[in-house]
Design a protein around this motif. Structure first.
Motif, PDB file in Angstrom:
ATOM      1  N   ARG A 109       0.834  -1.209   0.000  1.00  0.00           N
ATOM      2  CA  ARG A 109       0.000   0.000   0.000  1.00  0.00           C
ATOM      3  C   ARG A 109       0.866   1.255   0.000  1.00  0.00           C
ATOM      4  O   ARG A 109       0.536   2.254  -0.619  1.00  0.00           O
ATOM      5  CB  ARG A 109      -0.947  -0.015   1.203  1.00  0.00           C
ATOM      6  CG  ARG A 109      -2.099  -0.972   1.005  1.00  0.00           C
ATOM      7  CD  ARG A 109      -3.055  -0.949   2.169  1.00  0.00           C
ATOM      8  NE  ARG A 109      -3.959   0.195   2.127  1.00  0.00           N
ATOM      9  CZ  ARG A 109      -5.220   0.140   1.743  1.00  0.00           C
ATOM     10  NH1 ARG A 109      -5.740  -0.993   1.346  1.00  0.00           N
ATOM     11  NH2 ARG A 109      -5.972   1.207   1.751  1.00  0.00           N
ATOM     12  N   ALA A 110       1.977   1.207   0.701  1.00  0.00           N
ATOM     13  CA  ALA A 110       2.896   2.347   0.707  1.00  0.00           C
ATOM     14  C   ALA A 110       3.444   2.585  -0.701  1.00  0.00           C
ATOM     15  O   ALA A 110       3.568   3.720  -1.154  1.00  0.00           O
ATOM     16  CB  ALA A 110       4.033   2.078   1.681  1.00  0.00           C
ATOM     17  N   HIS A 111       3.719   1.487  -1.396  1.00  0.00           N
ATOM     18  CA  HIS A 111       4.210   1.577  -2.766  1.00  0.00           C
ATOM     19  C   HIS A 111       3.175   2.251  -3.675  1.00  0.00           C
ATOM     20  O   HIS A 111       3.484   3.156  -4.440  1.00  0.00           O
ATOM     21  CB  HIS A 111       4.544   0.166  -3.271  1.00  0.00           C
ATOM     22  CG  HIS A 111       4.665   0.043  -4.754  1.00  0.00           C
ATOM     23  ND1 HIS A 111       5.752   0.542  -5.452  1.00  0.00           N
ATOM     24  CD2 HIS A 111       3.836  -0.492  -5.677  1.00  0.00           C
ATOM     25  CE1 HIS A 111       5.584   0.300  -6.739  1.00  0.00           C
ATOM     26  NE2 HIS A 111       4.423  -0.319  -6.902  1.00  0.00           N
ATOM     27  N   TYR A 112       1.933   1.823  -3.565  1.00  0.00           N
ATOM     28  CA  TYR A 112       0.861   2.413  -4.376  1.00  0.00           C
ATOM     29  C   TYR A 112       0.686   3.894  -4.057  1.00  0.00           C
ATOM     30  O   TYR A 112       0.451   4.720  -4.920  1.00  0.00           O
ATOM     31  CB  TYR A 112      -0.456   1.670  -4.128  1.00  0.00           C
ATOM     32  CG  TYR A 112      -0.588   0.391  -4.893  1.00  0.00           C
ATOM     33  CD1 TYR A 112      -0.442   0.366  -6.284  1.00  0.00           C
ATOM     34  CD2 TYR A 112      -0.896  -0.802  -4.250  1.00  0.00           C
ATOM     35  CE1 TYR A 112      -0.582  -0.810  -6.992  1.00  0.00           C
ATOM     36  CE2 TYR A 112      -1.040  -1.986  -4.945  1.00  0.00           C
ATOM     37  CZ  TYR A 112      -0.880  -1.985  -6.319  1.00  0.00           C
ATOM     38  OH  TYR A 112      -1.019  -3.148  -7.020  1.00  0.00           O
ATOM     39  N   LYS A 113       0.797   4.205  -2.767  1.00  0.00           N
ATOM     40  CA  LYS A 113       0.634   5.583  -2.319  1.00  0.00           C
ATOM     41  C   LYS A 113       1.689   6.498  -2.969  1.00  0.00           C
ATOM     42  O   LYS A 113       1.382   7.572  -3.474  1.00  0.00           O
ATOM     43  CB  LYS A 113       0.787   5.611  -0.798  1.00  0.00           C
ATOM     44  CG  LYS A 113       0.941   6.994  -0.209  1.00  0.00           C
ATOM     45  CD  LYS A 113      -0.381   7.507   0.274  1.00  0.00           C
ATOM     46  CE  LYS A 113      -0.222   8.853   0.935  1.00  0.00           C
ATOM     47  NZ  LYS A 113      -1.497   9.483   1.188  1.00  0.00           N
ATOM     48  N   GLN A 114       2.913   6.006  -2.956  1.00  0.00           N
ATOM     49  CA  GLN A 114       4.045   6.729  -3.532  1.00  0.00           C
ATOM     50  C   GLN A 114       3.800   6.990  -5.019  1.00  0.00           C
ATOM     51  O   GLN A 114       3.945   8.104  -5.527  1.00  0.00           O
ATOM     52  CB  GLN A 114       5.298   5.864  -3.328  1.00  0.00           C
ATOM     53  CG  GLN A 114       6.551   6.384  -4.011  1.00  0.00           C
ATOM     54  CD  GLN A 114       7.164   7.510  -3.201  1.00  0.00           C
ATOM     55  OE1 GLN A 114       6.819   7.672  -2.042  1.00  0.00           O
ATOM     56  NE2 GLN A 114       8.026   8.290  -3.807  1.00  0.00           N
ATOM     57  N   LEU A 115       3.383   5.922  -5.691  1.00  0.00           N
ATOM     58  CA  LEU A 115       3.111   5.986  -7.124  1.00  0.00           C
ATOM     59  C   LEU A 115       2.035   7.019  -7.429  1.00  0.00           C
ATOM     60  O   LEU A 115       2.153   7.840  -8.337  1.00  0.00           O
ATOM     61  CB  LEU A 115       2.636   4.597  -7.567  1.00  0.00           C
ATOM     62  CG  LEU A 115       2.873   4.171  -9.005  1.00  0.00           C
ATOM     63  CD1 LEU A 115       4.364   4.159  -9.296  1.00  0.00           C
ATOM     64  CD2 LEU A 115       2.304   2.763  -9.220  1.00  0.00           C
ATOM     65  N   ARG A 116       0.985   6.996  -6.609  1.00  0.00           N
ATOM     66  CA  ARG A 116      -0.130   7.920  -6.808  1.00  0.00           C
ATOM     67  C   ARG A 116       0.313   9.361  -6.632  1.00  0.00           C
ATOM     68  O   ARG A 116      -0.078  10.248  -7.365  1.00  0.00           O
ATOM     69  CB  ARG A 116      -1.237   7.597  -5.804  1.00  0.00           C
ATOM     70  CG  ARG A 116      -2.574   7.381  -6.476  1.00  0.00           C
ATOM     71  CD  ARG A 116      -3.706   7.351  -5.501  1.00  0.00           C
ATOM     72  NE  ARG A 116      -3.399   6.588  -4.307  1.00  0.00           N
ATOM     73  CZ  ARG A 116      -3.803   5.337  -4.104  1.00  0.00           C
ATOM     74  NH1 ARG A 116      -4.504   4.714  -5.011  1.00  0.00           N
ATOM     75  NH2 ARG A 116      -3.504   4.707  -2.993  1.00  0.00           N
ATOM     76  N   ARG A 155      -4.167   7.028 -15.054  1.00  0.00           N
ATOM     77  CA  ARG A 155      -3.354   5.973 -14.437  1.00  0.00           C
ATOM     78  C   ARG A 155      -3.632   5.859 -12.939  1.00  0.00           C
ATOM     79  O   ARG A 155      -3.661   4.760 -12.395  1.00  0.00           O
ATOM     80  CB  ARG A 155      -1.865   6.224 -14.676  1.00  0.00           C
ATOM     81  CG  ARG A 155      -1.394   5.639 -16.006  1.00  0.00           C
ATOM     82  CD  ARG A 155       0.089   5.296 -15.957  1.00  0.00           C
ATOM     83  NE  ARG A 155       0.407   4.242 -15.003  1.00  0.00           N
ATOM     84  CZ  ARG A 155       1.615   4.071 -14.471  1.00  0.00           C
ATOM     85  NH1 ARG A 155       2.591   4.902 -14.769  1.00  0.00           N
ATOM     86  NH2 ARG A 155       1.843   3.090 -13.645  1.00  0.00           N
ATOM     87  N   ILE A 156      -3.867   6.996 -12.284  1.00  0.00           N
ATOM     88  CA  ILE A 156      -4.192   6.951 -10.854  1.00  0.00           C
ATOM     89  C   ILE A 156      -5.419   6.074 -10.631  1.00  0.00           C
ATOM     90  O   ILE A 156      -5.464   5.254  -9.728  1.00  0.00           O
ATOM     91  CB  ILE A 156      -4.457   8.372 -10.299  1.00  0.00           C
ATOM     92  CG1 ILE A 156      -3.149   9.165 -10.258  1.00  0.00           C
ATOM     93  CG2 ILE A 156      -5.077   8.318  -8.913  1.00  0.00           C
ATOM     94  CD1 ILE A 156      -3.308  10.617  -9.873  1.00  0.00           C
ATOM     95  N   ARG A 157      -6.370   6.235 -11.536  1.00  0.00           N
ATOM     96  CA  ARG A 157      -7.597   5.474 -11.383  1.00  0.00           C
ATOM     97  C   ARG A 157      -7.354   3.976 -11.598  1.00  0.00           C
ATOM     98  O   ARG A 157      -7.827   3.141 -10.830  1.00  0.00           O
ATOM     99  CB  ARG A 157      -8.649   6.008 -12.348  1.00  0.00           C
ATOM    100  CG  ARG A 157     -10.014   5.501 -11.994  1.00  0.00           C
ATOM    101  CD  ARG A 157     -11.102   6.250 -12.737  1.00  0.00           C
ATOM    102  NE  ARG A 157     -12.273   5.391 -12.747  1.00  0.00           N
ATOM    103  CZ  ARG A 157     -12.917   5.029 -13.844  1.00  0.00           C
ATOM    104  NH1 ARG A 157     -12.526   5.477 -15.023  1.00  0.00           N
ATOM    105  NH2 ARG A 157     -13.955   4.250 -13.770  1.00  0.00           N
ATOM    106  N   THR A 158      -6.575   3.632 -12.630  1.00  0.00           N
ATOM    107  CA  THR A 158      -6.287   2.210 -12.871  1.00  0.00           C
ATOM    108  C   THR A 158      -5.500   1.605 -11.713  1.00  0.00           C
ATOM    109  O   THR A 158      -5.746   0.467 -11.331  1.00  0.00           O
ATOM    110  CB  THR A 158      -5.479   1.981 -14.168  1.00  0.00           C
ATOM    111  OG1 THR A 158      -4.957   3.217 -14.607  1.00  0.00           O
ATOM    112  CG2 THR A 158      -6.317   1.370 -15.247  1.00  0.00           C
ATOM    113  N   ILE A 159      -4.583   2.399 -11.158  1.00  0.00           N
ATOM    114  CA  ILE A 159      -3.807   1.896 -10.019  1.00  0.00           C
ATOM    115  C   ILE A 159      -4.728   1.633  -8.834  1.00  0.00           C
ATOM    116  O   ILE A 159      -4.637   0.599  -8.187  1.00  0.00           O
ATOM    117  CB  ILE A 159      -2.699   2.899  -9.623  1.00  0.00           C
ATOM    118  CG1 ILE A 159      -1.591   2.872 -10.663  1.00  0.00           C
ATOM    119  CG2 ILE A 159      -2.128   2.564  -8.254  1.00  0.00           C
ATOM    120  CD1 ILE A 159      -0.621   4.028 -10.525  1.00  0.00           C
TER     121      ILE A 159
END
Ligand SMILES: [Zn+2]
Length: 392
Positions: free
Chosen positions: A227-234, A248-252
């Motif tokens: 989840r931290a990884h996804y957060k960073q990406l977002r 892309r934020i939405r697909t992630i």
């Protein structure tokens, strides 16, 4: 059974719309103060119709409120008076006083705005249909605001219903406090259980369970990391701010939800299948979990995973039912400070740094991750015993 929890979400208006929200809040609070004083000065009964008739025109003309907002003012003021009375009653009961004091007049010092769902606020798509936005009523029509709902995903689960929200302004940011009604499992009847299992949901372990003999842990480390990884990406994508980045934020987000969905599916299946038919699973109720997440440090805030708790509960309830088992929610007050052996409650029994629980009364010692699950299991047994006694 239904339960209502408050989801607190930050909403972000366009910079040019900020003043519209502030103006609406200011006018609304000023009108509330006027009505509050009117009720106080005229010693009016808290009747919606009578107060409305007396103040509606002034709310419209002096404070320039649209008609529906003007009607909301009366409701907000009545609710404030009622909560003053409830607090005074509690206070009297606590200190054993009989005499009722006059109402304290609610003053509405902080700017606020009440918003009725689907009338004053709603959820709409943005133009390229990549993101949902809150549409919020102001004195000059509606505006659209993006929002942050990290760890509030449970509020958007199927069947969740939004109520009348409160818009507040704090630390230069706007927050919507939305009461959300969600479906939680009914309390089961007490007959025919073969086993009671306490299920403690947490961050270090997504679930720790105790069945009276052994403890089982489902690790949360991987979830926390991912989840931290996804957060960073977002965050990186948000900074880019292009429409393809938003897409892309939405697909992630969808990918993350699918993955979390899968994790919960596996845990709930393992829980149900590793216990016999007729097991009673005992969980903390969601209101308690919300309280627990509020104590989490800010830097860990994203990992409070309250949606995950809710989702896990839903999946567990569904699978348990198909398997002849049930779920029980209990008030989790002090579950982590209570000795599961002698019942002694003491904050000092739990050592956070070492993750050791040592009862200050009887000396029982254990890893603190098991204590919550053990106490939940004990509460489940107590529930069954009580239900048996009252059933006889
Ligand atoms: Zn003890």
């Amino acid at each position: 059974m239904q339960q209502t929890l408050t989801a607190k979400m930050q909403i972000v208006p366009q910079p040019s719309d900020r003043q519209l929200l502030l103006d609406a809040m200011k006018a609304y609070s000023a009108a509330c103060l006027f009505v509050s004083a009117y009720v106080h000065d005229h010693a009016m009964p808290l009747s919606q119709i009578r107060i409305h008739d007396a103040v509606y025109r002034t709310c419209r003309s002096t404070y320039a409120l649209p008609s529906q907002m003007a009607a909301s003012v009366t409701r907000t003021v009545i609710a404030a008076y009622k909560s003053v009375r409830t607090n005074q009653k509690r206070h009297r009961e606590r200190f054993g006083k009989k005499k009722r004091h006059a109402d304290i007049m609610p003053e509405f010092r902080a700017p606020q705005l009440s918003l009725v769902w689907n009338r004053d606020y709603s959820l709409v798509w943005n133009d390229d249909k990549t993101e949902k936005l809150f549409s919020v009523g102001t004195l000059k029509g509606r505006i659209k605001c993006s929002f942050h709902a990290d760890a509030m995903e449970w509020a958007f689960a199927d069947g969740a219903k939004f109520g009348t929200a409160k818009l507040v302004f704090k630390h230069d940011k706007f927050f919507l406090h939305v009461p959300v009604t969600i479906e939680v499992p009914d309390a089961p009847d007490a007959s025919g259980y073969t086993r009671v299992v306490g299920v403690d949901r947490g961050i270090r372990f997504l679930a720790a369970t105790y069945d009276g003999r052994k403890t089982t842990f489902h690790s949360g480390a991987q979830v926390k990391q991912k989840r931290a990884h996804y957060k960073q990406l977002r965050r990186q994508l948000q900074m880019r701010g292009t429409s393809s980045a938003r897409h892309r934020i939405r697909t992630i987000g969808q990918r993350e939800n699918r993955w979390m969905n899968d994790v919960n599916h596996c845990i709930s299946k393992a829980l149900v299948c590793s216990n016999p038919e007729g097991t009673l699973f005992v969980l903390e109720d969601l209101a308690g979990i919300r309280g627990a997440t509020e104590r989490v440090r800010v830097k860990d805030r994203y990992t409070q995973v309250s949606w995950t708790y809710y989702d896990l509960e839903q999946k567990l309830a569904y699978k348990a039912k198909n398997y002849g088992s049930s779920l029980l929610s209990v008030d989790p007050a002090y579950t982590s400070q209570t000795c599961p052996i002698c019942g002694h409650v003491d904050k000092k029994s739990r050592k956070h740094e070492t993750h050791i629980f040592k009862c200050t009364a009887c000396g029982y010692t254990s890893n603190d991750d098991r204590i919550g699950a053990m106490n939940l299991q004990r509460m489940g047994i107590e529930y069954l015993l009580k239900a048996q006694v009252s059933g006889e």
